[in-house]
Design a protein around this motif. Structure first.
Motif, mmCIF file in Angstrom:
data_model
loop_
_atom_site.group_PDB
_atom_site.id
_atom_site.type_symbol
_atom_site.label_atom_id
_atom_site.label_comp_id
_atom_site.label_asym_id
_atom_site.label_seq_id
_atom_site.Cartn_x
_atom_site.Cartn_y
_atom_site.Cartn_z
ATOM 1 N N ASP A 56 0.781 -1.313 0.069
ATOM 2 C CA ASP A 56 0.091 0.059 -0.078
ATOM 3 C C ASP A 56 0.808 1.142 0.082
ATOM 4 O O ASP A 56 0.664 2.190 -0.818
ATOM 5 N N GLN A 57 1.760 1.244 0.839
ATOM 6 C CA GLN A 57 2.482 2.715 0.898
ATOM 7 C C GLN A 57 3.625 2.911 -0.067
ATOM 8 O O GLN A 57 3.875 3.788 -0.309
ATOM 9 N N LEU A 58 3.928 1.773 -0.587
ATOM 10 C CA LEU A 58 4.998 1.789 -1.898
ATOM 11 C C LEU A 58 4.309 1.802 -3.258
ATOM 12 O O LEU A 58 5.019 1.931 -4.102
ATOM 13 N N GLY A 59 3.230 1.787 -3.162
ATOM 14 C CA GLY A 59 2.203 1.773 -4.355
ATOM 15 C C GLY A 59 2.765 0.533 -5.265
ATOM 16 O O GLY A 59 2.575 0.829 -6.507
ATOM 17 N N ILE A 60 2.990 -0.499 -4.497
ATOM 18 C CA ILE A 60 3.176 -1.768 -5.793
ATOM 19 C C ILE A 60 1.822 -2.368 -5.950
ATOM 20 O O ILE A 60 1.181 -2.439 -4.984
ATOM 21 N N PRO A 61 1.696 -2.760 -7.433
ATOM 22 C CA PRO A 61 0.380 -3.449 -7.590
ATOM 23 C C PRO A 61 0.317 -4.554 -6.667
ATOM 24 O O PRO A 61 1.233 -5.245 -6.354
ATOM 25 N N ARG A 62 -0.993 -4.914 -6.376
ATOM 26 C CA ARG A 62 -1.329 -6.337 -5.723
ATOM 27 C C ARG A 62 -0.787 -7.474 -6.451
ATOM 28 O O ARG A 62 -0.658 -7.209 -7.621
ATOM 29 N N PRO A 63 -0.181 -8.413 -5.835
ATOM 30 C CA PRO A 63 0.449 -9.541 -6.442
ATOM 31 C C PRO A 63 -0.619 -9.883 -7.397
ATOM 32 O O PRO A 63 -1.842 -10.186 -7.064
ATOM 33 N N ASP A 64 -0.118 -10.641 -8.460
ATOM 34 C CA ASP A 64 -1.136 -11.165 -9.494
ATOM 35 C C ASP A 64 -1.498 -12.691 -9.088
ATOM 36 O O ASP A 64 -2.462 -13.370 -9.292
ATOM 37 N N ILE A 65 -0.390 -13.303 -8.260
ATOM 38 C CA ILE A 65 -0.533 -14.547 -7.861
ATOM 39 C C ILE A 65 0.062 -14.815 -6.408
ATOM 40 O O ILE A 65 1.231 -14.281 -6.054
ATOM 41 N N GLU A 66 -0.694 -15.543 -5.639
ATOM 42 C CA GLU A 66 -0.202 -15.660 -4.169
ATOM 43 C C GLU A 66 -0.142 -17.072 -3.955
ATOM 44 O O GLU A 66 -0.892 -17.800 -3.982
ATOM 45 N N LEU A 67 1.203 -17.462 -3.276
ATOM 46 C CA LEU A 67 1.309 -18.993 -3.214
ATOM 47 C C LEU A 67 0.950 -19.259 -1.728
ATOM 48 O O LEU A 67 0.882 -20.557 -1.280
ATOM 49 N N ASN A 68 0.878 -18.177 -0.697
ATOM 50 C CA ASN A 68 0.485 -18.537 0.518
ATOM 51 C C ASN A 68 1.028 -19.609 1.336
ATOM 52 O O ASN A 68 0.548 -20.579 1.949
ATOM 53 N N VAL A 69 2.711 -19.794 1.143
ATOM 54 C CA VAL A 69 3.248 -20.717 1.903
ATOM 55 C C VAL A 69 3.213 -20.810 3.363
ATOM 56 O O VAL A 69 3.367 -21.734 3.992
ATOM 57 N N GLY A 70 3.293 -19.330 3.986
ATOM 58 C CA GLY A 70 3.276 -19.215 5.575
ATOM 59 C C GLY A 70 4.793 -19.616 6.047
ATOM 60 O O GLY A 70 5.794 -19.870 5.298
ATOM 61 N N SER A 71 4.983 -19.779 7.404
ATOM 62 C CA SER A 71 6.105 -20.374 8.215
ATOM 63 C C SER A 71 6.161 -21.585 8.540
ATOM 64 O O SER A 71 5.210 -22.352 8.649
ATOM 65 N N SER A 72 7.435 -22.121 8.462
ATOM 66 C CA SER A 72 7.756 -23.419 8.731
ATOM 67 C C SER A 72 9.289 -23.504 9.003
ATOM 68 O O SER A 72 9.997 -22.600 8.735
ATOM 69 N N SER A 73 9.916 -24.764 9.117
ATOM 70 C CA SER A 73 11.122 -25.080 9.037
ATOM 71 C C SER A 73 11.809 -24.354 7.649
ATOM 72 O O SER A 73 11.219 -24.461 6.752
ATOM 73 N N HIS A 74 13.063 -24.227 7.750
ATOM 74 C CA HIS A 74 13.634 -23.933 6.426
ATOM 75 C C HIS A 74 13.439 -24.851 5.341
ATOM 76 O O HIS A 74 13.035 -24.359 4.196
ATOM 77 N N ALA A 75 13.690 -26.290 5.562
ATOM 78 C CA ALA A 75 13.506 -26.990 4.420
ATOM 79 C C ALA A 75 11.978 -27.107 4.023
ATOM 80 O O ALA A 75 11.753 -27.166 2.833
ATOM 81 N N GLN A 76 11.054 -27.265 4.959
ATOM 82 C CA GLN A 76 9.865 -27.131 4.394
ATOM 83 C C GLN A 76 9.225 -25.773 3.748
ATOM 84 O O GLN A 76 8.608 -26.081 2.827
ATOM 85 N N GLN A 77 9.772 -24.826 4.319
ATOM 86 C CA GLN A 77 9.204 -23.724 3.662
ATOM 87 C C GLN A 77 9.953 -23.642 2.245
ATOM 88 O O GLN A 77 9.120 -22.853 1.450
ATOM 89 N N THR A 78 11.056 -23.755 2.084
ATOM 90 C CA THR A 78 11.908 -23.693 0.660
ATOM 91 C C THR A 78 10.912 -24.621 -0.292
ATOM 92 O O THR A 78 10.942 -24.345 -1.340
ATOM 93 N N ALA A 79 10.583 -25.781 0.348
ATOM 94 C CA ALA A 79 10.087 -26.904 -0.459
ATOM 95 C C ALA A 79 8.898 -26.305 -0.879
ATOM 96 O O ALA A 79 8.367 -26.721 -1.839
ATOM 97 N N ALA A 80 7.995 -25.848 0.139
ATOM 98 C CA ALA A 80 6.716 -25.439 -0.286
ATOM 99 C C ALA A 80 6.669 -24.249 -1.220
ATOM 100 O O ALA A 80 5.951 -24.571 -2.251
ATOM 101 N N ILE A 81 7.709 -23.596 -1.026
ATOM 102 C CA ILE A 81 7.613 -22.445 -2.316
ATOM 103 C C ILE A 81 7.910 -22.905 -3.467
ATOM 104 O O ILE A 81 7.230 -22.729 -4.439
ATOM 105 N N MET A 82 8.971 -23.957 -3.700
ATOM 106 C CA MET A 82 9.341 -24.478 -4.991
ATOM 107 C C MET A 82 8.096 -25.441 -5.525
ATOM 108 O O MET A 82 7.792 -25.182 -6.614
ATOM 109 N N ALA A 83 7.438 -26.025 -4.708
ATOM 110 C CA ALA A 83 6.206 -26.718 -5.192
ATOM 111 C C ALA A 83 5.358 -26.038 -5.473
ATOM 112 O O ALA A 83 4.440 -26.415 -6.540
#
Ligand code: UD1
Length: 373
Positions: A56-83
């Motif tokens: 909002d403050q920086l005037g960035i357009p809303r993301p076109d796509i949201e992957l909604n991975v959230g928080s977890s361990s490094h391996a789980q978070q990295t893997a979830a983003i990749m998948a």
């Protein structure tokens, strides 16, 4: 017939990514005959105060796509983003993926793109702390090895990359997009009455500002409590304002030193701040204590003395040319750093190409790369 525009996919993941992405997306959108940009938000950071407020403050357009991975361990978070990112990329087939910084989203999306044969541009390439205990350092090294365009902010980055075998023709010294954003918003930030809005009026504008969120500083009470003992010494001279990262909050509650300082009114806790509020507060502060990377750069431009509570920095130009001093985590060294600042406040100069035009240079590099085919 006009050639069809190049399709650029920009990755956003965590708080420090958003201020880097803003000027880039704007620069691509300004040249809409040549480029169409899409934003994918991985959801690594998801609280409104850690994400939406920056859009909002920086005037960035809303993301076109949201992957909604959230928080977890490094391996789980990295893997979830990749998948989650792989099918998005396979479907959209852009000409280039742009990643920024050094967070888990940066490395995860670079790896997916490289495996699908989509070129990667890494903004803020080549920074090295040479400390593999920092998760970001691993992310930096791997992202740079996967990237086709390495866009650097300072001279040390070029040398680091060449030492790691990166072909020099892939490396482009473009300056610092985070500073593009700072220069664009400094004035409007300074007009906000942040102190008034956050109950800090009684400090009369004389305060230090602290941020801490590195796992090595905030995950273990045996490290965090002595840090707060050092802050207590500084806070005798100057009250310290502390917007608390969600990761750090539980440790503040457990720290006897922090609790005593809060009760004495010398440590003032705030919720995580928006970009403008934080810049406004930083610009008027007497000293900044931090373990952030980006804040070392921002204080250099604002001319505010910065004590970095880490043993190293991946941004050495902030020390050699800026106002940053690396004081580590030993309480005596931190308080000695503070005394030194009081005796002779550091005066810095603006590092080369930190001039508000880095995003424009990146767009030129990208255009040349894509048109060469
Ligand atoms: C991440 C980045 C770090 C960056 C920092 C800025 C990595 C490895 N680390 O660290 O480089 O400097 O972001 O903030 O990518 N949480 C929330 N709300 C949120 C996000 C996180 O409450 O919106 C909490 C969760 O409890 C989470 C914890 O904060 O487990 C840590 O979040 P995470 O994204 O894993 O790492 P950061 O410490 O934020």
């Amino acid at each position: 017939m006009m050639p069809s525009p190049y399709r650029i996919l920009c990755v956003a993941g965590a708080r420090p990514n958003f201020m880097k992405l803003a000027p880039l997306v704007r620069a691509f959108d300004r040249d809409s005959d040549a480029f169409v940009s899409t934003i994918v938000h991985t959801g690594q950071h998801y609280d409104a105060a850690m994400s939406a407020i920056f859009f909002d403050q920086l005037g960035i357009p809303r993301p076109d796509i949201e992957l909604n991975v959230g928080s977890s361990s490094h391996a789980q978070q990295t893997a979830a983003i990749m998948a989650a990112f792989e099918p998005v990329l396979a479907k959209s087939k852009p000409g280039l993926v742009v990643v920024v910084g050094d967070v888990n989203s940066t490395v995860a999306c670079s790896l997916v793109a490289a495996k699908l044969g989509v070129p990667v541009a890494h903004v803020e390439a080549g920074l090295r702390s040479y400390d593999r205990a920092m998760p970001e350092e691993i992310n930096r090294v791997l992202t740079d090895q996967l990237s086709d365009l390495l866009l650097t902010t300072e001279a040390s980055a070029h040398d680091n990359l060449v030492r790691e075998g990166v072909a020099p023709e892939k490396i482009h010294f473009v300056g610092n997009v985070m500073i593009d954003t700072l220069l664009a918003h400094r004035e409007s930030a300074s007009r906000l009455d942040v102190a008034g809005q956050h109950g800090l009026d009684d400090l009369g504008g004389a305060y230090g500002l602290m941020t801490l969120h590195r796992p090595s500083n905030v995950d273990d009470l045996a490290t965090f409590d002595p840090l707060m003992a050092a802050v207590a010494v500084i806070a005798e001279d100057l009250p310290v304002v502390f917007p608390v990262h969600p990761r750090t909050r539980p440790m503040v509650a457990r720290s006897a030193q922090a609790t005593a300082l809060i009760e004495a009114g010398r440590l003032r806790l705030l919720e995580p701040l928006g970009y403008l509020e934080f810049v406004g507060l930083m610009d008027k502060s007497r000293v900044v204590l931090t373990d952030s990377g980006g804040i070392q750069e921002e204080t250099t431009i604002l001319g505010v003395p910065c004590l970095t509570l880490r043993e190293n920095t991946e941004r050495p130009v902030t020390v050699t040319e800026g106002t940053n001093r690396i004081v580590g985590t030993d309480p005596e060294k931190i308080t000695a750093g503070w005394k030194q600042i009081q005796a002779s406040p550091p005066t810095g100069q603006v590092p080369a190409l930190w001039d508000g035009k880095a995003a424009e240079r990146i767009v030129d590099v990208v255009r040349a790369f894509l048109s060469a085919g």
